[in-house]
Design a protein around this motif. Structure first.
Motif, PDB file in Angstrom:
ATOM      1  N   VAL A  29       0.832  -1.206   0.000  1.00  0.00           N
ATOM      2  CA  VAL A  29       0.000   0.000   0.000  1.00  0.00           C
ATOM      3  C   VAL A  29       0.868   1.258   0.000  1.00  0.00           C
ATOM      4  N   GLU A  30       2.139   1.110   0.343  1.00  0.00           N
ATOM      5  CA  GLU A  30       3.070   2.234   0.298  1.00  0.00           C
ATOM      6  C   GLU A  30       3.649   2.453  -1.090  1.00  0.00           C
ATOM      7  N   GLY A  31       3.387   1.528  -2.016  1.00  0.00           N
ATOM      8  CA  GLY A  31       3.856   1.686  -3.384  1.00  0.00           C
ATOM      9  C   GLY A  31       5.146   0.954  -3.704  1.00  0.00           C
ATOM     10  N   LEU A  32       5.478  -0.067  -2.932  1.00  0.00           N
ATOM     11  CA  LEU A  32       6.691  -0.842  -3.189  1.00  0.00           C
ATOM     12  C   LEU A  32       6.333  -2.163  -3.852  1.00  0.00           C
ATOM     13  N   PRO A  33       7.116  -2.591  -4.854  1.00  0.00           N
ATOM     14  CA  PRO A  33       6.818  -3.856  -5.516  1.00  0.00           C
ATOM     15  C   PRO A  33       7.000  -5.041  -4.570  1.00  0.00           C
ATOM     16  N   ILE A  34       6.083  -5.990  -4.643  1.00  0.00           N
ATOM     17  CA  ILE A  34       6.175  -7.224  -3.857  1.00  0.00           C
ATOM     18  C   ILE A  34       6.418  -8.406  -4.789  1.00  0.00           C
ATOM     19  N   ALA A  35       5.600  -8.536  -5.831  1.00  0.00           N
ATOM     20  CA  ALA A  35       5.755  -9.596  -6.829  1.00  0.00           C
ATOM     21  C   ALA A  35       5.102  -9.105  -8.112  1.00  0.00           C
ATOM     22  N   SER A  36       5.596  -9.607  -9.251  1.00  0.00           N
ATOM     23  CA  SER A  36       4.988  -9.161 -10.496  1.00  0.00           C
ATOM     24  C   SER A  36       5.184 -10.175 -11.612  1.00  0.00           C
ATOM     25  N   ALA A  37       4.285 -10.086 -12.555  1.00  0.00           N
ATOM     26  CA  ALA A  37       4.370 -10.808 -13.824  1.00  0.00           C
ATOM     27  C   ALA A  37       4.085  -9.751 -14.885  1.00  0.00           C
ATOM     28  N   LEU A  38       5.110  -8.967 -15.177  1.00  0.00           N
ATOM     29  CA  LEU A  38       4.991  -7.826 -16.075  1.00  0.00           C
ATOM     30  C   LEU A  38       5.813  -8.064 -17.341  1.00  0.00           C
ATOM     31  N   PRO A  39       5.467  -7.368 -18.433  1.00  0.00           N
ATOM     32  CA  PRO A  39       6.305  -7.453 -19.632  1.00  0.00           C
ATOM     33  C   PRO A  39       7.719  -6.952 -19.326  1.00  0.00           C
ATOM     34  N   SER A  40       8.682  -7.415 -20.096  1.00  0.00           N
ATOM     35  CA  SER A  40      10.076  -7.059 -19.833  1.00  0.00           C
ATOM     36  C   SER A  40      10.344  -5.560 -19.958  1.00  0.00           C
ATOM     37  N   ASN A  41       9.538  -4.852 -20.726  1.00  0.00           N
ATOM     38  CA  ASN A  41       9.750  -3.413 -20.896  1.00  0.00           C
ATOM     39  C   ASN A  41       9.042  -2.571 -19.831  1.00  0.00           C
ATOM     40  N   ALA A  42       8.344  -3.203 -18.897  1.00  0.00           N
ATOM     41  CA  ALA A  42       7.626  -2.469 -17.842  1.00  0.00           C
ATOM     42  C   ALA A  42       8.554  -2.194 -16.667  1.00  0.00           C
ATOM     43  N   ASP A  43       8.438  -1.012 -16.098  1.00  0.00           N
ATOM     44  CA  ASP A  43       9.218  -0.627 -14.922  1.00  0.00           C
ATOM     45  C   ASP A  43       8.414  -0.998 -13.676  1.00  0.00           C
ATOM     46  N   GLU A  44       8.833  -2.062 -13.001  1.00  0.00           N
ATOM     47  CA  GLU A  44       8.110  -2.582 -11.835  1.00  0.00           C
ATOM     48  C   GLU A  44       7.937  -1.527 -10.746  1.00  0.00           C
ATOM     49  N   THR A  45       8.964  -0.738 -10.507  1.00  0.00           N
ATOM     50  CA  THR A  45       8.905   0.291  -9.463  1.00  0.00           C
ATOM     51  C   THR A  45       7.898   1.376  -9.817  1.00  0.00           C
ATOM     52  N   ARG A  46       7.878   1.780 -11.070  1.00  0.00           N
ATOM     53  CA  ARG A  46       6.931   2.807 -11.514  1.00  0.00           C
ATOM     54  C   ARG A  46       5.501   2.285 -11.448  1.00  0.00           C
ATOM     55  N   ILE A  47       5.282   1.044 -11.886  1.00  0.00           N
ATOM     56  CA  ILE A  47       3.951   0.434 -11.827  1.00  0.00           C
ATOM     57  C   ILE A  47       3.481   0.370 -10.369  1.00  0.00           C
ATOM     58  N   ALA A  48       4.382  -0.016  -9.456  1.00  0.00           N
ATOM     59  CA  ALA A  48       4.033  -0.107  -8.036  1.00  0.00           C
ATOM     60  C   ALA A  48       3.615   1.253  -7.489  1.00  0.00           C
ATOM     61  N   ALA A  49       4.357   2.280  -7.813  1.00  0.00           N
ATOM     62  CA  ALA A  49       4.040   3.622  -7.319  1.00  0.00           C
ATOM     63  C   ALA A  49       2.707   4.118  -7.877  1.00  0.00           C
ATOM     64  N   MET A  50       2.473   3.889  -9.154  1.00  0.00           N
ATOM     65  CA  MET A  50       1.200   4.308  -9.758  1.00  0.00           C
ATOM     66  C   MET A  50       0.029   3.535  -9.168  1.00  0.00           C
ATOM     67  N   THR A  51       0.227   2.255  -8.902  1.00  0.00           N
ATOM     68  CA  THR A  51      -0.820   1.434  -8.308  1.00  0.00           C
ATOM     69  C   THR A  51      -1.229   1.980  -6.943  1.00  0.00           C
ATOM     70  N   ALA A  52      -0.239   2.303  -6.111  1.00  0.00           N
ATOM     71  CA  ALA A  52      -0.540   2.851  -4.788  1.00  0.00           C
ATOM     72  C   ALA A  52      -1.254   4.195  -4.907  1.00  0.00           C
ATOM     73  N   ALA A  53      -0.850   5.004  -5.860  1.00  0.00           N
ATOM     74  CA  ALA A  53      -1.497   6.306  -6.050  1.00  0.00           C
ATOM     75  C   ALA A  53      -2.944   6.141  -6.507  1.00  0.00           C
ATOM     76  N   ILE A  54      -3.169   5.219  -7.443  1.00  0.00           N
ATOM     77  CA  ILE A  54      -4.533   4.951  -7.923  1.00  0.00           C
ATOM     78  C   ILE A  54      -5.415   4.495  -6.766  1.00  0.00           C
ATOM     79  N   LEU A  55      -4.903   3.580  -5.964  1.00  0.00           N
ATOM     80  CA  LEU A  55      -5.682   3.070  -4.843  1.00  0.00           C
ATOM     81  C   LEU A  55      -5.996   4.180  -3.842  1.00  0.00           C
ATOM     82  N   SER A  56      -5.013   4.978  -3.518  1.00  0.00           N
ATOM     83  CA  SER A  56      -5.211   6.061  -2.548  1.00  0.00           C
ATOM     84  C   SER A  56      -6.260   7.068  -3.041  1.00  0.00           C
ATOM     85  N   LEU A  57      -6.170   7.459  -4.287  1.00  0.00           N
ATOM     86  CA  LEU A  57      -7.152   8.394  -4.841  1.00  0.00           C
ATOM     87  C   LEU A  57      -8.546   7.780  -4.900  1.00  0.00           C
ATOM     88  N   GLY A  58      -8.615   6.512  -5.263  1.00  0.00           N
ATOM     89  CA  GLY A  58      -9.905   5.828  -5.288  1.00  0.00           C
ATOM     90  C   GLY A  58     -10.554   5.767  -3.916  1.00  0.00           C
TER      91      GLY A  58
END
Length: 121
Positions: A29-58
Motif C-alpha cells: 500500500v506504500e507503493g513498493l513492488p512485492i511480486a509481479s508478472a509484467l512485460p520485460s519493458n515495464a518498470d516494476e517500481t513505476r507500476i508499483a508507485a502508480m498502483t498505490a497512487a490509484i488506490l489512494s485516490l480511489g
C-alpha cells in the motif's frame, strides 16, 4: 491453494487461467513492488508507485462521495483495462487486460486471487 504456493505462483496461475490478462503486479500500500508478472519493458517500481497512487485516490474519492469502502479502481482504455483491487490490509493487486476480456470472469478470479494474496502478505 497449496501450503507452499508463492505470490509468483499466484500471479502465474492468474495469467494462465485468463489469457486476456496480460500483466499483474502485487504491491504494498506504500507503493513498493512485492511480486509481479509484467512485460520485460515495464518498470516494476513505476507500476508499483502508480498502483498505490490509484488506490489512494480511489479510496479518498469513495469516502468523499459516500460510496463506502473501495472495492476496486477500474480504468478503461481503447486497448484494454487496468483493474486495481485491495488484496488485504497491506497489499494491492493490479492487472492489465485486453479489451476483449469478459469482465465478470476477471472480477471473480481477481477477487479469489486477492483472497489468496491477503493470506500470504
Amino acid at each position: 491453494m497449496s501450503n507452499d504456493e508463492t505470490l509468483d505462483d499466484i500471479l502465474k496461475n492468474l495469467l494462465a487461467s485468463i489469457p486476456e490478462v496480460q500483466a499483474a503486479a502485487i504491491v504494498s500500500v506504500e507503493g513498493l513492488p512485492i511480486a509481479s508478472a509484467l512485460p520485460s519493458n515495464a518498470d516494476e517500481t513505476r507500476i508499483a508507485a502508480m498502483t498505490a497512487a490509484i488506490l489512494s485516490l480511489g479510496e479518498r474519492a469513495a469516502q468523499e462521495l459516500g460510496k463506502g469502502t473501495l472495492e476496486m479502481v477500474f480504468v478503461r482504455g481503447v486497448n484494454g483495462y487496468i483493474i486495481t483491487m485491495s488484496a488485504g490490509p497491506n497489499s494491492v493487486l493490479t492487472i492489465s487486460t485486453t479489451k476483449d476480456i469478459k469482465l465478470g470472469l476477471v472480477f471473480l478470479d481477481t477477487q479469489r486471487t486477492c483472497a489468496k494474496i491477503s493470506k500470504l502478505v
